[in-house]
Design an enzyme around this catalytic site. Structure first.
Site, short mmCIF file in Angstrom:
data_model
loop_
_atom_site.label_atom_id
_atom_site.label_comp_id
_atom_site.label_asym_id
_atom_site.label_seq_id
_atom_site.Cartn_x
_atom_site.Cartn_y
_atom_site.Cartn_z
N ARG A 5 2.65 14.77 6.09
CA ARG A 5 3.56 15.27 7.14
C ARG A 5 5.02 15.36 6.70
O ARG A 5 5.83 15.93 7.41
CB ARG A 5 3.43 14.38 8.39
CG ARG A 5 2.17 14.67 9.18
CD ARG A 5 1.93 13.63 10.24
NE ARG A 5 1.47 12.37 9.67
CZ ARG A 5 1.41 11.23 10.35
NH1 ARG A 5 1.79 11.18 11.60
NH2 ARG A 5 0.96 10.14 9.77
N LEU A 12 0.85 -1.19 0.00
CA LEU A 12 0.00 0.00 0.00
C LEU A 12 0.88 1.24 0.00
O LEU A 12 1.63 1.48 0.94
CB LEU A 12 -0.90 0.01 1.24
CG LEU A 12 -1.75 -1.25 1.44
CD1 LEU A 12 -2.61 -1.11 2.70
CD2 LEU A 12 -2.63 -1.50 0.21
N ALA A 13 0.77 2.02 -1.07
CA ALA A 13 1.67 3.17 -1.19
C ALA A 13 0.98 4.35 -1.84
O ALA A 13 1.61 5.16 -2.52
CB ALA A 13 2.90 2.77 -1.98
N GLN A 62 -5.13 3.89 -7.21
CA GLN A 62 -6.19 4.26 -6.28
C GLN A 62 -6.24 5.77 -6.32
O GLN A 62 -5.44 6.44 -5.67
CB GLN A 62 -5.89 3.76 -4.86
CG GLN A 62 -7.05 3.99 -3.91
CD GLN A 62 -6.64 3.95 -2.45
OE1 GLN A 62 -5.49 4.16 -2.11
NE2 GLN A 62 -7.59 3.71 -1.57
N LYS A 109 5.97 10.25 -0.57
CA LYS A 109 6.69 9.77 0.61
C LYS A 109 7.56 8.55 0.35
O LYS A 109 8.73 8.50 0.74
CB LYS A 109 5.70 9.46 1.73
CG LYS A 109 6.36 8.88 2.96
CD LYS A 109 5.45 8.91 4.16
CE LYS A 109 4.47 7.79 4.18
NZ LYS A 109 3.66 7.80 5.42
N ASN A 139 6.71 8.73 8.67
CA ASN A 139 5.66 9.71 8.42
C ASN A 139 6.20 11.13 8.34
O ASN A 139 5.61 11.99 7.73
CB ASN A 139 4.59 9.64 9.51
CG ASN A 139 3.83 8.33 9.45
OD1 ASN A 139 3.35 7.93 8.39
ND2 ASN A 139 3.77 7.63 10.56
C1 UD1 Z 1 -2.57 1.89 9.54
C2 UD1 Z 1 -3.50 0.92 10.26
C3 UD1 Z 1 -3.10 0.86 11.73
C4 UD1 Z 1 -1.65 0.45 11.85
C5 UD1 Z 1 -0.74 1.33 11.02
C6 UD1 Z 1 0.63 0.73 10.95
C7 UD1 Z 1 -5.63 1.07 9.07
C8 UD1 Z 1 -7.01 1.59 9.11
N1 UD1 Z 1 -4.87 1.38 10.10
O1 UD1 Z 1 -2.77 3.16 10.12
O2 UD1 Z 1 -3.91 -0.04 12.42
O3 UD1 Z 1 -1.27 0.50 13.22
O4 UD1 Z 1 -1.22 1.43 9.67
O5 UD1 Z 1 1.52 1.63 10.34
O6 UD1 Z 1 -5.28 0.37 8.14
N2 UD1 Z 1 -2.87 3.91 1.99
C9 UD1 Z 1 -3.32 3.74 0.70
N3 UD1 Z 1 -4.57 4.17 0.38
C10 UD1 Z 1 -5.39 4.77 1.29
C11 UD1 Z 1 -4.92 4.92 2.60
C12 UD1 Z 1 -3.66 4.48 2.92
O7 UD1 Z 1 -2.60 3.21 -0.16
O8 UD1 Z 1 -6.51 5.12 0.91
C13 UD1 Z 1 -1.52 3.40 2.33
C14 UD1 Z 1 -0.60 4.47 2.83
O9 UD1 Z 1 0.19 4.99 1.76
C15 UD1 Z 1 0.29 3.70 3.82
C16 UD1 Z 1 -0.62 2.58 4.32
O10 UD1 Z 1 -1.66 2.47 3.38
O11 UD1 Z 1 1.42 3.13 3.19
C17 UD1 Z 1 -1.17 2.85 5.69
O12 UD1 Z 1 -1.96 4.01 5.63
P1 UD1 Z 1 -1.88 5.14 6.73
O13 UD1 Z 1 -2.81 6.23 6.36
O14 UD1 Z 1 -0.46 5.48 7.01
O15 UD1 Z 1 -2.52 4.36 7.97
P2 UD1 Z 1 -2.20 4.55 9.49
O16 UD1 Z 1 -3.05 5.63 10.02
O17 UD1 Z 1 -0.74 4.65 9.71
MG MG Z 2 0.99 5.19 8.54
#
Ligand code: UD1
Ligand code: MG
Length: 417
Positions: free
Chosen positions: A16, A9-10, A73, A23, A227
């Protein structure tokens, strides 16, 4: 361990970081953050790896090339939605899907291998990597029942007072049974934060009488996500130390690890000594029994044979140095090939850039280039030739083997200096 396909997931913005660069493309020790995660999936021989990209998608795609499949996405609707973007590719796959976050460069292949192994052994629908942190702020919490089995993952923003105190967190790495994953993803509803949480599927799977397990990492670095720029610096410190340790384990002396910067993708032979305040970039190879630094900088494309000495304030870039070359002080070798046993005096500069092109300098074996000589590339110095101190060798000039050239511009003279 069994075979698996991976989703990284990226797509996140990385707000931030306050950066124009996505990132996951920020670099640590010469490699992008995402490269470290991809190293894990390729080391564990993922059958196929999908990278979900959104913010700065074209840049990410441009940098990573062919090895992985990109999945768009465009709207960041949450981690469940991000995984669901891969459904067209994976919904008919029968096997394990590994999900990782693209911003966790410290994740080791050993811990992910342990996660895959346990997932395979227990036959669970989902297995979650967890870690215990002194400061769990920001992470999803692992909620367990009285018997210690996982009940749910609660995001910090939605956690009750009690849950907020839980120190065991979701590291953001999971194994899923593909069929169960894509089935249950359809049931995920928007959270109070208006996002589709991947973490909600723990409760959904359990409600459907599916099995969910956990693996707990002993090492908190497994969960470390970048982050902010501070996080980037912290991750750099850990990775730098890992790289230095690996070189030392293979027989390289690093006199002062605290002031030595060696990027990923560097090979160094046994009994070479790296002195303090030295910077060695990626794509550099150094032979055995060399002495590098203090205060040297070796840039990409540098190839150094055995027994070479590179001293203080010496820079080498895209250059090949034969065995036993001395380059001991204040000099620059760029786009050069230097033969065995040549001596590069203090202050020697290859003027390799003419404003348009980079040009090459060829220095033969046992040549002696006197202090402060400027070699305006392209130039060629024959084996055993001598260039007098302070000479300027003009562009396009050759000095035949065994001859002496001196002056500004340098001219070949008879006899020795
Ligand atoms: C997420 C987890 C959390 C965990 C943490 C670990 C969820 C809801 N929460 O929180 O439980 O402790 O990771 O680091 O999953 N991303 C996408 N598309 C989106 C949203 C996010 O690709 O629509 C990717 C981001 O780029 C990132 C990853 O998913 O690499 C995690 O997303 P992020 O928003 O950082 O979630 P956290 O709040 O850190
Ligand atoms: Mg995160």
């Amino acid at each position: 361990m069994g075979s698996f396909k991976a989703i990284i997931l990226a797509a996140g913005k990385g707000t931030r970081m306050k950066s124009a660069t996505p990132k996951v493309l920020h670099k640590i020790c010469g490699k992008t953050i995402l490269d470290y995660v991809l190293d894990v999936t390729s080391a564990l021989r993922s059958l196929k790896t999908y990278v979900v990209v959104g913010h700065g998608a074209e840049k990410v795609r441009g940098l990573l090339g062919e090895a992985v499949t990109f999945v768009r996405q465009d709207r960041l609707l949450g981690t469940a939605d991000a995984v669901n973007r891969c459904a067209p590719y994976l919904k008919n796959f029968r096997g394990t899907v590994l999900v990782l976050c693209g911003d966790t460069p410290l994740l080791s292949k050993e811990i992910v291998a342990a996660l895959l192994k346990q997932h395979g052994r227990t036959g669970a629908s989902a297995t979650v990597l967890t870690a215990k942190l002194d400061d769990p702020r920001g992470y999803g919490r692992i909620v367990r029942d009285a018997q210690g089995a996982i009940k749910a993952i609660r995001e910090q923003k939605d956690a009750s007072g009690m849950e907020d105190k839980i120190k065991e967190i979701n590291a953001g790495a999971y194994c899923f049974d593909a069929k169960d994953l894509f089935q249950v993803l359809k049931e995920v509803r928007k959270s109070r934060q208006k996002e589709f949480y991947l973490t909600d599927i723990v409760e959904l799977l359990l409600a459907g009488n599916k099995k969910v397990g956990t693996v707990t990492a002993q090492d908190m670095t497994a969960a470390f996500g970048v982050n902010t720029r501070q996080d980037l610096a912290q991750a750099q410190a850990v990775i730098r130390q890992r790289i230095l340790n690996a070189h030392m384990a293979r027989g390289v002396t690093v006199v002062d690890p605290l002031t030595t910067f060696i990027e990923a993708g560097v090979a160094i032979g046994r009994d070479t000594v790296i002195h303090p305040m030295t910077v060695i970039h990626t794509d550099v190879r150094i032979g055995k029994n060399c002495s590098i630094g203090p205060m040297a900088r070796l840039r990409p494309g540098t190839r150094i044979s055995d027994g070479v000495e590179i001293g203080n304030f010496a820079e080498v870039s895209r250059a090949t140095l034969g065995p036993g070359v001395f380059q001991k002080h204040f000099s620059f070798l760029g786009d050069a090939a230097v033969g065995a046993g040549a001596n590069i005096g203090a202050g020697v500069v290859t003027a390799n850039f003419d404003g348009k092109n980079k040009n090459r300098t060829l220095i033969g074996a046992k040549a002696f280039v006197g202090s402060d000589a400027i070699l305006v590339a392209p130039t060629r110095i024959g084996a055993g030739a001598v260039i007098g101190a302070g000479s300027v060798l003009p562009k396009g000039r050759s000095v035949p083997a065994g001859k002496v050239a001196v002056g500004v511009p340098a001219r070949v003279i008879k006899g020795a200096l």
